[in-house]
Write an enzyme that holds these catalytic residues in place. Structure first.
Site, PDB file in Angstrom:
ATOM      1  N   ASP A 186       0.733   1.832   8.977  1.00  0.00           N
ATOM      2  CA  ASP A 186       0.352   1.012  10.136  1.00  0.00           C
ATOM      3  C   ASP A 186       1.412   1.006  11.246  1.00  0.00           C
ATOM      4  O   ASP A 186       1.130   0.646  12.377  1.00  0.00           O
ATOM      5  CB  ASP A 186       0.073  -0.434   9.698  1.00  0.00           C
TER       6      ASP A 186
ATOM      7  N   GLU B 111      -9.746   0.129  12.616  1.00  0.00           N
ATOM      8  CA  GLU B 111     -10.562  -0.662  11.682  1.00  0.00           C
ATOM      9  C   GLU B 111     -10.605  -2.152  12.053  1.00  0.00           C
ATOM     10  O   GLU B 111     -11.550  -2.847  11.700  1.00  0.00           O
ATOM     11  CB  GLU B 111     -10.041  -0.505  10.252  1.00  0.00           C
TER      12      GLU B 111
ATOM     13  N   GLY C 217       0.834  -1.210   0.000  1.00  0.00           N
ATOM     14  CA  GLY C 217       0.000   0.000   0.000  1.00  0.00           C
ATOM     15  C   GLY C 217       0.862   1.249   0.000  1.00  0.00           C
ATOM     16  O   GLY C 217       1.907   1.285   0.650  1.00  0.00           O
TER      17      GLY C 217
ATOM     18  N   GLN D  85      -5.821   8.893   4.757  1.00  0.00           N
ATOM     19  CA  GLN D  85      -4.630   8.775   5.613  1.00  0.00           C
ATOM     20  C   GLN D  85      -3.370   8.470   4.815  1.00  0.00           C
ATOM     21  O   GLN D  85      -2.263   8.578   5.316  1.00  0.00           O
ATOM     22  CB  GLN D  85      -4.838   7.657   6.655  1.00  0.00           C
TER      23      GLN D  85
END
Ligand code: F6P
Length: 362
Positions: free
Chosen positions: A143, A239, A14, A288
């Site tokens: 993350d 999440e 990502g 984000q």
């Protein structure tokens, strides 16, 4: 092909803010040391296609604008594991040999892979633990779950964006006497949620690492109103926080792929029913990831990029650059992948949240 030695670079997994700043640092440092830099497109996918997809990266291409841009000029993917590559006929094929052959064909002496733990694991496997090609990795992920580094490129910017979202939710919450729930990303780790909640003055933070009770969260919201005399409350939820029944909620996307999603709305309905408060939910999502990097991410990107080139120059491979005690160090990639970094429930940030009176739902 020129006679200069070549470094390959790719971004994988990502995207996040700071990838272009990292590429820029590698290109500058490598050029300084006399290397040529080949930017491979879309992670390892650029090495699978024939003709291969890549571009020669020069210092001139990295004027002062590129380092400020979000995303990655090389493109990236978080799909298509080369060991189980999806083929047009629906089968899965191991295409790892084509990637290694591609690197050889391009005359690449060392590959710098910018990725999270999943991408680094794949790159290391591709290199056969460093035996098939020389590999150096740079950790990036919003993350912040890569082990053996205090920070990864992209986390600080995601935290900034999420905190700004709370700053914007607070006045509208106060104006309308509402409970505002902010669902943030982070995959299985609650790092973004915990830091955002502390930085943005949340009343409640719910994490995948801590089991919560809906009644305790509802009580906290009632106490904010009744005891603290405040007409609104702010809730941050990761999440991957589970439902009261212990289930992680996912949304199925086209093609059957499942990604975390839905916990914010799950909580919104239940907390409204339990507290009687008007409740609204904001799912922050990819906002984000898409921003221009904030200064700390640019500094990290620069220091990581330069150190990665230093490692190549020294012939020190199978290493990941890392941030530790205000310095850039390097650690074995294998160890970084093995020590996944979720929230430490006994760590200083959880302690900080508790002593600030933030309810963690337990
Ligand atoms: O790992 C980064 C991340 O943004 C996670 O926080 C999130 O769960 C996931 O990627 C989203 O993936 P995608 O971009 O495929 O929707």
């Amino acid at each position: 092909m020129t006679s200069k030695k070549r470094i390959g670079i790719l971004t994988s997994g990502g995207d996040c803010a700071g990838l272009n700043a990292t590429i820029r640092a590698v290109v500058h440092a490598a050029t300084e040391k006399g290397w040529e830099v080949i930017g491979i497109e879309d992670g390892t996918a650029g090495l699978i296609d024939r003709p291969m997809r890549y571009k020669n990266l020069t210092k001139q291409m990295f004027d002062t604008t590129v380092m400020r841009l979000g995303g990655t000029i090389l493109g990236t993917t978080n799909k298509g594991n080369p060991f189980q590559f999806p083929m047009p006929d629906g089968t899965l094929k191991d295409r790892s040999d084509e990637i290694v052959a591609g690197l050889k064909e391009l005359g690449i002496e060392a590959l710098i892979g910018i990725g999270g733990d999943g991408s680094m694991a794949i790159l290391r496997k591709l290199s056969d633990n460093g035996k098939r090609f020389n590999l150096v990795c740079i950790p990036k992920t919003i993350d912040n779950d890569v082990g053996n580094t205090e920070s990864s490129v992209g986390f600080d910017t995601a935290l900034y964006v999420a905190t700004e979202a709370l700053d914007r939710l607070q006045p509208t919450a106060a104006s309308h006497d509402r409970v505002m729930i902010l669902e943030v990303m982070g995959r299985d780790a609650g790092n973004i949620a915990l830091s955002t909640g502390i930085a943005g003055g949340a009343d409640v933070i719910l994490l995948p690492e801590i089991t919560y009770s809906l009644d305790k969260v509802a009580d906290k919201i009632k106490r904010v109103r009744e005891e603290e005399g405040r007409n609104f409350a702010l809730v941050v939820v990761s999440e991957a926080a589970k439902t009261a029944e212990g289930e992680g909620l996912k949304v199925e996307h086209h093609g059957g792929e499942k990604r975390y999603g839905g916990i914010g709305h799950y909580l919104g309905e239940r907390l409204a029913a339990k507290t009687g408060c008007e409740t609204r939910v904001t799912v922050l999502g990819h906002v984000q990831r898409g921003s221009s990097p904030i200064p700390s991410d640019r500094v990290l990107a620069a220091a990581f990029g330069v150190h990665a080139v230093d490692l190549v120059q020294q012939g020190k491979f199978d290493r990941m650059v890392a941030w530790s005690n205000r310095r850039v160090i390097d650690v074995p990639i294998e160890e970084a992948i093995a020590s996944y970094q979720a929230v430490d429930v006994n760590g200083p940030l959880v302690h900080t949240a508790r002593l600030l009176g933030i309810c963690l739902g337990d």
